[in-house]
Design a protein around this motif. Structure first.
Motif, PDB file in Angstrom:
ATOM      1  N   TRP A  75       0.846  -1.199   0.000  1.00 47.79           N
ATOM      2  CA  TRP A  75       0.000   0.000   0.000  1.00 47.79           C
ATOM      3  C   TRP A  75       0.873   1.238   0.000  1.00 47.79           C
ATOM      4  CZ3 TRP A  75      -5.271  -0.086  -0.311  1.00 47.79           C
ATOM      5  CH2 TRP A  75      -5.896  -1.305  -0.081  1.00 47.79           C
ATOM      6  N   THR A  89       0.468   5.537   0.669  1.00 46.62           N
ATOM      7  CA  THR A  89      -0.432   6.480   1.335  1.00 46.62           C
ATOM      8  C   THR A  89      -0.110   7.898   0.885  1.00 46.62           C
ATOM      9  OG1 THR A  89      -0.459   5.040   3.268  1.00 46.62           O
ATOM     10  CG2 THR A  89      -1.269   7.280   3.575  1.00 46.62           C
ATOM     11  N   HIS A  91      -1.254  11.793   1.675  1.00 47.92           N
ATOM     12  CA  HIS A  91      -2.000  12.734   2.508  1.00 47.92           C
ATOM     13  C   HIS A  91      -2.272  13.983   1.676  1.00 47.92           C
ATOM     14  CE1 HIS A  91      -1.632  10.412   6.155  1.00 47.92           C
ATOM     15  NE2 HIS A  91      -0.316  10.345   6.006  1.00 47.92           N
ATOM     16  N   GLN A 113      -8.049  14.949   2.527  1.00 47.78           N
ATOM     17  CA  GLN A 113      -8.262  13.516   2.709  1.00 47.78           C
ATOM     18  C   GLN A 113      -6.944  12.754   2.634  1.00 47.78           C
ATOM     19  OE1 GLN A 113     -10.314  11.517  -0.570  1.00 47.78           O
ATOM     20  NE2 GLN A 113      -9.902  13.300  -1.866  1.00 47.78           N
ATOM     21  N   THR A 114      -6.992  11.509   3.039  1.00 42.66           N
ATOM     22  CA  THR A 114      -5.861  10.602   2.891  1.00 42.66           C
ATOM     23  C   THR A 114      -6.286   9.501   1.934  1.00 42.66           C
ATOM     24  OG1 THR A 114      -5.019  11.081   5.093  1.00 42.66           O
ATOM     25  CG2 THR A 114      -4.325   9.007   4.112  1.00 42.66           C
ATOM     26  N   VAL A 115      -5.406   9.177   0.969  1.00 39.12           N
ATOM     27  CA  VAL A 115      -5.715   8.182  -0.054  1.00 39.12           C
ATOM     28  C   VAL A 115      -4.718   7.034   0.066  1.00 39.12           C
ATOM     29  CG1 VAL A 115      -5.898   7.765  -2.543  1.00 39.12           C
ATOM     30  CG2 VAL A 115      -6.571   9.985  -1.600  1.00 39.12           C
ATOM     31  N   PHE A 116      -5.239   5.809   0.086  1.00 33.62           N
ATOM     32  CA  PHE A 116      -4.417   4.608   0.105  1.00 33.62           C
ATOM     33  C   PHE A 116      -4.493   3.961  -1.274  1.00 33.62           C
ATOM     34  CE2 PHE A 116      -5.817   5.231   4.455  1.00 33.62           C
ATOM     35  CZ  PHE A 116      -4.627   5.097   5.168  1.00 33.62           C
ATOM     36  N   CYS A 161      -3.547   0.577  -3.437  1.00 39.54           N
ATOM     37  CA  CYS A 161      -3.153  -0.831  -3.395  1.00 39.54           C
ATOM     38  C   CYS A 161      -2.285  -1.112  -4.617  1.00 39.54           C
ATOM     39  CB  CYS A 161      -4.388  -1.731  -3.385  1.00 39.54           C
ATOM     40  SG  CYS A 161      -3.988  -3.483  -3.418  1.00 39.54           S
TER      41      CYS A 161
END
Length: 108
Positions: A52, A54, A56, A60-63, A65
């Protein structure tokens, strides 16, 4: 635009890297990160081996995959990447170029 702001934009562009992720489902997302490409290139291969990532953002925070990615584009280019499976001096061929090549007579 206030006086001197063009210089600030140019400096900011030099100190950022744009990363576009292409997902298996066909979606794309682009992020600008505040790291020069020369620094980002030192970590990019290790980052793509992480399950993953990440990001910031302001709101918002987006992950991400990494197993769902089929392509990652990085701007500006980082030609310093060298090694097995890395092809220097490559060129992208557009659909129109491929179609034109198929219609040109071949010299034998």
């Amino acid at each position: 635009m206030r006086a001197g702001s063009f210089g600030q934009l140019t400096q900011d562009k030099e100190n950022t890297t744009q990363v576009t992720f292409h997902y298996v489902e066909g979606n794309t997302e682009t992020f600008t990160i505040p790291i020069p490409a020369s620094e980002f290139q030192e970590e990019v291969l290790q980052l793509l081996n992480q399950p993953w990532l990440t990001f910031h953002l302001v709101d918002q925070t987006v992950f991400i995959c990494t197993a769902r990615l089929i392509k990652v584009e990085i701007k500006p280019a980082i030609p310093e990447l060298q090694g097995q499976g890395i092809f220097s001096n490559s060129m992208r061929v557009s659909t129109m170029q491929r179609a034109a090549a198929g219609r040109l007579p071949m010299n034998t």
